[in-house]
Design an enzyme around this catalytic site. Structure first.
Site, PDB file in Angstrom:
ATOM      1  N   GLU B  60       1.001  17.927 -23.708  1.00 56.08           N
ATOM      2  CA  GLU B  60       0.594  18.453 -22.399  1.00 56.08           C
ATOM      3  C   GLU B  60       0.463  19.977 -22.376  1.00 56.08           C
ATOM      4  OE1 GLU B  60       2.951  16.108 -22.733  1.00 56.08           O
ATOM      5  OE2 GLU B  60       2.190  14.384 -21.613  1.00 56.08           O
ATOM      6  N   HIS B 129      10.569  10.082 -15.004  1.00 63.78           N
ATOM      7  CA  HIS B 129       9.174   9.741 -14.712  1.00 63.78           C
ATOM      8  C   HIS B 129       8.892   9.657 -13.220  1.00 63.78           C
ATOM      9  CE1 HIS B 129       9.069   8.835 -18.944  1.00 63.78           C
ATOM     10  NE2 HIS B 129       7.846   8.370 -18.905  1.00 63.78           N
TER      11      HIS B 129
END
Lengths: 355, 328
Positions: B60, B129
């Site tokens: 990322e 998450h």
């Protein structure tokens, strides 16, 4: 210290990219290096006089790297670097007064006094900063290369970092993407031996440039005190990027005479003798001056006048900075959003600023 | 009007903007060959090819930074984060670089990038998450933050976000991806920073955004039927820019406010809203402004308990009744 030779090797001088230089271009290169040094010295005096806030990371000793690399730039070549960014800014052609004014925090500065020493930008000259977080600029540079390739432009990006940056994850992620997607970029490690006050030996395993092998990237190393050598080496890898869209890593050995920043007392991790030794044998300005004298390009009078002009130009930049106004409090909220700076074209509604 | 899912609405927005502007690129983990981890980008590779729809490695910081660098040179990347939770490993790129480059360059550089993906709890995937970072993002001047609750809003807002010259953080919701809503076949845009009154009412204003809008609408039905309470629901849709005027207009009508958010309470979006409402409509309030947030702890895994940690219809009903009771 490998050698005492203060003349560049003939091989590099005769490399086609250097053999093609005419007298004016050689003098231009030399002048750029001198201007970087005199600008840095003048900015240090301004810092000591408390005209400049925050950090000031001086480039003195590394001039041949930025000057050599940026002298190879074509229309579609781009540069991005870290916080030791004054040399690159001058080498891409930025004028000294707005640079000095930026250091002084003045509205006439290249970033209107909003960036400071670490954040010089000039997109019109393909110069994308000037970034403060170690290694954080490398993914951005990789994105510039992505854009070049996407748009079908034949060019290359030089993404500069220090030796300390090679231990940052973002750099390795960028290496992988550049190699995976064959992006036209040269990752340039300016290895001045110290990440702040920690020597390479104490911070980094293995050879820095060789890490490129893990990503199947070609890599090279060269000395950074000889501008001919920098150009000859970088030309090879830039050509690889421009012609074949292949990324690479080049480690350029260089040395900074001053501390990491001017706030660094510079007496805990190296000796004065080490600095003096480099200055005596490898000073990049002296090395190039010697070469140009031998080539009959420079003589005493010209050397002196180039130096005097660079000093005067730096003094003028400081006068300009001194005389310029600071930004106003109202300026604080300008240049945050494109939309609020272009109200006639704003499409969104609602509040963008809060109190 | 065609009934399509929230997921399809986002996909249609992407497809329309990819067609309209050759500089738009969709990039992210599994967006191309795999058709999207949540199938948002399904079929786009086939239609637009690998130059426009780009699979990235799990990297990322690298690919968000790359997208940002590309945006400085005129590309308009729409970056997918498989989960917004993963922004933490790209934090420097998102909030040091995207938010600050324009400013530090004195306005010389624009970053027309969109970063999109789901940001929600409620799916039993544990704390790492389940982040909802809209408050963290919105506290960085330089970026815009959008959180759509319906298919219609998602499409119109995403198209505006892609055309925006500033970096836009677009927060979706995995639980909403399958929800259907009416979306016109013809093109439309919704400007960022325009709230939407999703239900008119007279007794209580619920200010909310994202999935809690849907939950609040369900709660409002029950409150009307069983408690004769008329609830007005203001869907912010966009956190920054913020349409505080629509919120204040509702407050001036109902005089009672409950903020519902899938946020932890401390420095959540509701904290800012609460400050602004009391500051700008103090005399219109009949009682203290109430907040209903996620229970203040990392997201619990245990499925039935996580449903209670988040705002849900039952909790909203209870909070609404308590708010009204407290101001009588």
């Amino acid at each position: 210290m490998k050698d005492e030779a203060s003349a560049p090797s003939a091989d590099h001088r005769q490399a086609p990219i250097n053999a093609a230089l005419d007298r004016g271009q050689k003098l231009g290169l030399y002048r750029t290096m001198v201007r970087i040094r005199r600008f840095e010295e003048r900015s240090l005096r301004a810092y000591q006089a408390k005209k400049i806030g925050g950090f000031l990371h001086l480039y003195i000793g590394q001039e041949a790297v930025a000057a050599g690399c940026c002298s190879l730039m074509g229309k579609n070549d781009h540069v991005i670097t870290a916080y030791r960014d004054h040399g690159h800014a001058i080498a891409v052609g930025m004028e000294l007064p707005p640079l000095m004014a930026e250091l002084y925090g003045k509205v006439t500065g290249c970033s209107k006094g909003k960036g400071g020493s670490m954040h010089f930008f000039d997109p019109a000259r393909n110069y994308w900063g000037g970034h403060g977080i170690v290694g954080g600029q490398i993914p951005l540079g990789t994105g510039l290369a992505y854009a070049l390739k996407y748009r079908g432009l034949k060019g290359a990006v030089m993404a500069f970092m220090g030796d300390g940056a090679v231990n940052q994850g973002a750099v390795h992620e960028a290496y992988n993407l550049a190699a995976l997607w064959e992006l036209p970029i040269v990752f340039v490690i300016e290895n001045n031996g110290y990440s702040m006050g920690t020597s390479q030996q104490r911070s980094s395993a293995g050879e820095l440039a060789k890490r490129a092998e893990g990503y199947d990237m070609p890599w090279g190393q060269c000395n950074g005190h000889d501008v001919y050598e920098v150009r000859a080496t970088m030309d090879k890898f830039l050509t690889l990027a421009r012609e074949r869209s292949r990324p690479s890593t080049v480690e350029i050995d260089t040395y900074r005479y001053r501390g990491h920043s001017v706030a660094d007392p510079d007496n805990t991790y190296r000796t004065k003798g080490e600095i003096e030794e480099y200055r005596r044998t490898k000073d990049p300005l002296q090395v190039f001056q010697t070469a140009l004298r031998a080539e009959g390009v420079l003589d005493d009078a010209l050397t002196e006048s180039i130096d005097a002009e660079a000093r005067a130009e730096s003094d003028h930049a400081a006068d300009f900075a001194e005389a310029s106004p600071f930004p106003t409090v109202a300026d604080i909220q300008q240049d945050v959003y494109w939309e609020t700076d272009n109200p006639a074209e704003r499409k969104s509604q609602g509040r963008l600023f809060f109190n | 009007m065609p009934l399509i899912t929230y997921r399809e609405a986002i996909r249609h927005a992407l497809a329309e903007e990819l067609t309209r502007d050759p500089n738009v690129v969709v990039m992210g983990e599994e967006v191309a060959q795999f058709n999207g981890a949540y199938k948002v980008t399904e079929g786009l590779l086939e239609k637009f090819g690998p130059k426009r729809i780009v699979d990235t490695p799990i990297s990322e910081a690298g690919f968000i930074g790359l997208g940002l660098g590309a945006s400085m040179l005129g590309i308009r990347p729409v970056m997918e984060l498989m989960f917004w939770s993963f922004y933490s490993v790209a934090f420097d790129q998102v909030l040091n670089n995207a938010a600050n480059v324009r400013y530090m360059s004195g306005g010389q550089i624009n970053c027309p990038i969109v970063i999109r993906g789901p940001a929600n709890g409620g799916t039993n995937v544990g704390a790492t998450h389940s982040h909802t970072p809209e408050n963290v993002l919105a506290s960085h001047p330089g970026v815009k933050v959008v959180v759509p609750s319906t298919a219609y809003d998602a499409k119109g807002l995403l198209k505006s976000a892609i055309r925006d010259n500033d970096p836009v953080m677009f927060l979706e919701n995995t639980i909403l991806y399958g929800d259907k809503g009416e979306v016109p076949a013809e093109e439309y845009l919704i400007p960022l920073g325009l709230a939407d009154v999703k239900r008119a009412g007279t007794d209580l204003t619920i200010v909310t955004y994202g999935r809690p809008v849907i939950l609040s609408l369900a709660a409002a039905e029950v409150l009307q039927k069983e408690h004769n309470l008329s609830v007005e629901i203001v869907d912010l849709r966009s956190i920054r820019p913020l349409d505080i005027d629509t919120v204040l207009a509702s407050v001036r009508k109902t005089h009672r406010v409950l903020v519902v958010e899938e946020q932890k309470p401390f420095c959540g979006v509701g904290a800012q809203l609460t400050y602004m409402i009391q500051h700008e409509a103090f005399d219109d309030l009949d009682g203290p402004i109430a907040r209903l947030c996620t229970i203040d702890a990392p997201a619990i895994y245990s499925p039935p308990v996580e449903a209670e940690q988040l705002p849900n219809a039952r909790r909203i009903i209870e909070a609404a009744l308590a708010t009204v009771a407290g101001s009588q």
